[in-house]
Design a protein around this motif. Structure first.
Motif, PDB file in Angstrom:
ATOM      1  N   ILE A   8       0.841  -1.201   0.000  1.00  0.00           N
ATOM      2  CA  ILE A   8       0.000   0.000   0.000  1.00  0.00           C
ATOM      3  C   ILE A   8       0.872   1.247   0.000  1.00  0.00           C
ATOM      4  O   ILE A   8       1.768   1.409   0.833  1.00  0.00           O
ATOM      5  N   VAL A   9       0.620   2.100  -0.995  1.00  0.00           N
ATOM      6  CA  VAL A   9       1.291   3.400  -1.091  1.00  0.00           C
ATOM      7  C   VAL A   9       0.175   4.441  -1.241  1.00  0.00           C
ATOM      8  O   VAL A   9      -0.959   4.093  -1.605  1.00  0.00           O
ATOM      9  N   PRO A  10       0.490   5.729  -0.959  1.00  0.00           N
ATOM     10  CA  PRO A  10      -0.570   6.754  -1.018  1.00  0.00           C
ATOM     11  C   PRO A  10      -1.315   6.753  -2.353  1.00  0.00           C
ATOM     12  O   PRO A  10      -2.540   6.967  -2.383  1.00  0.00           O
ATOM     13  N   ALA A  11      -0.623   6.474  -3.446  1.00  0.00           N
ATOM     14  CA  ALA A  11      -1.272   6.506  -4.768  1.00  0.00           C
ATOM     15  C   ALA A  11      -2.369   5.454  -4.907  1.00  0.00           C
ATOM     16  O   ALA A  11      -3.180   5.513  -5.830  1.00  0.00           O
ATOM     17  N   LEU A  12      -2.399   4.473  -3.993  1.00  0.00           N
ATOM     18  CA  LEU A  12      -3.421   3.423  -4.097  1.00  0.00           C
ATOM     19  C   LEU A  12      -4.687   3.777  -3.304  1.00  0.00           C
ATOM     20  O   LEU A  12      -5.556   2.929  -3.100  1.00  0.00           O
ATOM     21  N   ASP A  13      -4.781   5.042  -2.850  1.00  0.00           N
ATOM     22  CA  ASP A  13      -5.988   5.480  -2.150  1.00  0.00           C
ATOM     23  C   ASP A  13      -7.199   5.269  -3.064  1.00  0.00           C
ATOM     24  O   ASP A  13      -7.226   5.794  -4.173  1.00  0.00           O
ATOM     25  N   GLY A  14      -8.152   4.470  -2.591  1.00  0.00           N
ATOM     26  CA  GLY A  14      -9.342   4.197  -3.403  1.00  0.00           C
ATOM     27  C   GLY A  14      -9.321   2.834  -4.085  1.00  0.00           C
ATOM     28  O   GLY A  14     -10.302   2.434  -4.724  1.00  0.00           O
ATOM     29  N   LEU A  15      -8.226   2.083  -3.938  1.00  0.00           N
ATOM     30  CA  LEU A  15      -8.095   0.753  -4.563  1.00  0.00           C
ATOM     31  C   LEU A  15      -9.303  -0.147  -4.221  1.00  0.00           C
ATOM     32  O   LEU A  15      -9.744  -0.182  -3.077  1.00  0.00           O
ATOM     33  N   GLU A  16      -9.795  -0.843  -5.245  1.00  0.00           N
ATOM     34  CA  GLU A  16     -10.925  -1.754  -5.036  1.00  0.00           C
ATOM     35  C   GLU A  16     -10.528  -3.172  -5.440  1.00  0.00           C
ATOM     36  O   GLU A  16     -10.026  -3.380  -6.548  1.00  0.00           O
ATOM     37  N   VAL A  17     -10.762  -4.121  -4.541  1.00  0.00           N
ATOM     38  CA  VAL A  17     -10.494  -5.526  -4.854  1.00  0.00           C
ATOM     39  C   VAL A  17     -11.699  -6.370  -4.458  1.00  0.00           C
ATOM     40  O   VAL A  17     -12.438  -6.019  -3.545  1.00  0.00           O
ATOM     41  N   ALA A  18     -11.870  -7.479  -5.155  1.00  0.00           N
ATOM     42  CA  ALA A  18     -12.941  -8.415  -4.814  1.00  0.00           C
ATOM     43  C   ALA A  18     -12.309  -9.720  -4.327  1.00  0.00           C
ATOM     44  O   ALA A  18     -11.297 -10.173  -4.874  1.00  0.00           O
ATOM     45  N   VAL A  19     -12.917 -10.282  -3.272  1.00  0.00           N
ATOM     46  CA  VAL A  19     -12.413 -11.533  -2.697  1.00  0.00           C
ATOM     47  C   VAL A  19     -13.111 -12.701  -3.405  1.00  0.00           C
ATOM     48  O   VAL A  19     -14.336 -12.680  -3.545  1.00  0.00           O
ATOM     49  N   PRO A  20     -12.347 -13.697  -3.874  1.00  0.00           N
ATOM     50  CA  PRO A  20     -12.990 -14.801  -4.596  1.00  0.00           C
ATOM     51  C   PRO A  20     -13.844 -15.693  -3.684  1.00  0.00           C
ATOM     52  O   PRO A  20     -13.730 -15.632  -2.463  1.00  0.00           O
ATOM     53  N   ALA A  21     -14.679 -16.522  -4.312  1.00  0.00           N
ATOM     54  CA  ALA A  21     -15.580 -17.392  -3.556  1.00  0.00           C
ATOM     55  C   ALA A  21     -14.802 -18.386  -2.698  1.00  0.00           C
ATOM     56  O   ALA A  21     -15.231 -18.763  -1.620  1.00  0.00           O
ATOM     57  N   ARG A  22     -13.669 -18.827  -3.192  1.00  0.00           N
ATOM     58  CA  ARG A  22     -12.870 -19.776  -2.401  1.00  0.00           C
ATOM     59  C   ARG A  22     -11.394 -19.588  -2.695  1.00  0.00           C
ATOM     60  O   ARG A  22     -11.024 -19.134  -3.767  1.00  0.00           O
ATOM     61  N   GLN A  23     -10.581 -19.954  -1.729  1.00  0.00           N
ATOM     62  CA  GLN A  23      -9.127 -19.817  -1.882  1.00  0.00           C
ATOM     63  C   GLN A  23      -8.466 -21.159  -2.178  1.00  0.00           C
ATOM     64  O   GLN A  23      -7.302 -21.222  -2.505  1.00  0.00           O
ATOM     65  N   PHE A  24      -9.205 -22.269  -1.988  1.00  0.00           N
ATOM     66  CA  PHE A  24      -8.595 -23.567  -2.273  1.00  0.00           C
ATOM     67  C   PHE A  24      -9.677 -24.554  -2.613  1.00  0.00           C
ATOM     68  O   PHE A  24     -10.859 -24.276  -2.402  1.00  0.00           O
TER      69      PHE A  24
END
Lengths: 106, 409
Positions: A90-106
């Motif tokens: 995380i750096v200041p330029a990433l202010d507002g970053l949007e990510v989605a978590v997948p349904a499963r990790q394994f």
């Protein structure tokens, strides 16, 4: 402090303050974002902190290293906008970053 | 003195170890560990955050640090430059060979190069393709047991089930299953000449299989290792041996061990067992929760330089044992850690280790464990354990039940 938005698989949207210097994975764990396992703790050996990055943001991130690209194949359902959240610092330029978590990790 | 152990007089406390840290914990002969390894590790947690036992965890060498706090164990896992894996399991050296165990005994930067080649071979997508075959195998092995009314779960199911799947993946002959289990036991739990003979036997057998595939490639993982490329070249003979031996040892033992503790738990906790019979949708959560409660691996590292962890001075060359169970059952991190809750949310455990060496085969292991639970709670009668039989654990780096008697009506 940059704000990061995580959309959990159940549709819950979590907007959280993220301290610069941490990774998107570490912030998720600290803030109790559901669905990020991070089994190995950021050592690029498990691929269980997989996220999908919002298309607008994907190209603004530091590109994935060769090692991360190799591990992305190890995720459950890799997509063109897949990243490992332990590799996104995380750096200041990433202010507002949007990510989605997948349904499963394994 | 038990045969094969160091006489007490050889056990020394190095000068940099403060006496109040010392526990006389014998990895090979500790009665508490054999009675209940997970409870015994919790006793160590209560003894202090950083302990030193003059007993070696390895085959030879000086005593061993045992850290018991999640933070310290994780910090050691996350620092492979200071806490190396190289040379921790010198099985090749024991028979005068030069191959190391790959990738588990390889340190950075080479470690990542090997994992990059191996990861796709055990990816979730590839392992998911095996699911129907895994379910079929569980049914084939458990089915004939029903009419008997009892079984010795380890020999009758927990060994043949994952081992036969692994042998198939590797393209090794299933009719030699008992020989392979014998090699594995002698290498991981034996000592002295029997252990050396087993390492040599396994090496020769795997080399023979590799040679056969050089002439006639097939669809299995051994053939895949022969065609794999690392930095644009093929693996050399030592690398192939180190890879094949490692995958073999890792693939044969850990699922068997985990199944033992899972089924011991379910045999004693009838309500948990019937919950899974009534609600098979909880099986995924049960796999994770029982993995969390029953970590079977206590791995090790060796310090490459002097350092300080948790205020404790570690010297270059010191050995460290890492009981991941103490992360997975840490009351500071997990609510009611000794209670099984199949609906636990975001169940983060360390059954597969932590850091760069985290388990390569986890996606296969999870599918095998799920298939076993599904099979035994859907097609098998409710099972219990005879009350008079007390389970006994063995093992140093991997704990496992020596036997588990189950009965059903």
């Amino acid at each position: 402090m940059p704000i990061i938005t995580y959309t959990q698989d159940d549709g819950t949207v979590r907007r959280v303050d993220a301290a610069a210097g941490l990774t998107v994975m570490e912030v998720a764990l600290q803030q109790g974002v559901s669905g990020i396992a991070a089994d190995c703790g950021g050592a690029l050996s498990c691929a269980t902190c997989h996220v999908y990055v919002a298309p607008d943001w994907f190209d603004r991130l530091v590109p994935a290293s060769e090692d991360e690209l190799a591990m992305l194949e190890f995720t459950f359902d890799p997509q063109p906008n897949s990243r490992l959240s332990c590799q996104i610092e995380i750096v200041p330029a990433l202010d507002g970053l949007e990510v989605a978590v997948p349904a499963r990790q394994f | 003195m038990t045969a094969g152990s160091s006489p007490q007089s050889e056990l020394r406390i190095p000068p940099h170890v403060s006496l109040d840290r010392v526990v006389w914990f014998d990895f090979r002969h500790d009665a508490g560990l054999h009675a209940d390894p997970h409870a015994r590790l919790e006793e160590l947690r209560r003894a202090g955050p950083a302990l030193f036992t003059p007993h070696s965890r390895a085959l030879t060498g000086p005593g061993t640090w045992i850290f018991t706090s999640s933070a310290a164990i994780r910090a050691i896992f996350q620092d492979p430059e200071t806490f190396a894996s190289g040379g921790v399991r010198p099985f090749g050296q024991l028979i005068g060979d030069s191959w190391p165990l790959i990738p588990i005994d390889i340190d950075p930067p080479d470690h990542a190069r090997y994992r990059r080649v191996l990861n796709p071979m055990f990816s979730p997508a590839r392992m998911a393709q095996l699911e129907p075959a895994i379910a079929r195998r569980a049914a084939e092995i458990a089915g004939p047991l029903i009419a008997r009314g009892d079984c010795e779960f380890i020999a009758d199911f927990a060994q043949p089930f994952p081992v036969s799947i692994f042998l198939e993946l590797f393209g090794l002959p299933l009719e030699r299953l008992r020989d392979f289990i014998g090699f594995n036991e002698a290498i991981l739990k034996g000592e002295g000449e029997a252990q050396v003979a087993a390492i040599r036997g396994l090496r020769d057998l795997l080399r023979e299989e590799i040679l056969r595939r050089r002439k006639q490639p097939s669809e299995d993982l051994l053939s895949e290792l022969l065609t794999a490329r690392i930095d644009g070249r093929a693996f050399d003979d030592d690398e192939l041996t180190g890879l094949a031996v490692t995958l073999f040892l890792a693939g044969l033992d850990t699922v068997t061990s985990t199944l033992g503790y899972m089924f011991l738990y379910l045999a004693q906790a009838q309500s948990a067992q019937s919950l899974l019979r009534d609600k098979p949708e909880l099986i995924g959560g049960a796999v994770e929760e029982l993995l969390r409660m029953f970590n079977v691996v206590m791995t090790a590292r060796r310090a490459t330089r002097d350092t300080v962890i948790d205020g404790v001075e570690i010297r270059k060359g010191d050995n460290v044992a890492l009981p991941t169970s103490l992360i997975s059952r840490d009351p500071a991190e997990v609510e009611s850690p000794d209670e099984a809750d199949f609906m636990r949310v975001d169940n983060r455990h360390s059954a597969f280790g932590y850091g760069i060496h985290r388990c390569l085969g986890s996606h296969l292991a999870r599918r095998e464990l799920g298939a076993a639970l599904r099979c035994w709670t859907s097609t098998m009668p409710p099972f219990t354990k005879p009350a008079q039989v007390r389970p006994v654990s063995t093992g140093i780096g991997v704990f496992s039940l020596a036997r588990l008697d189950l009965t059903w009506a």
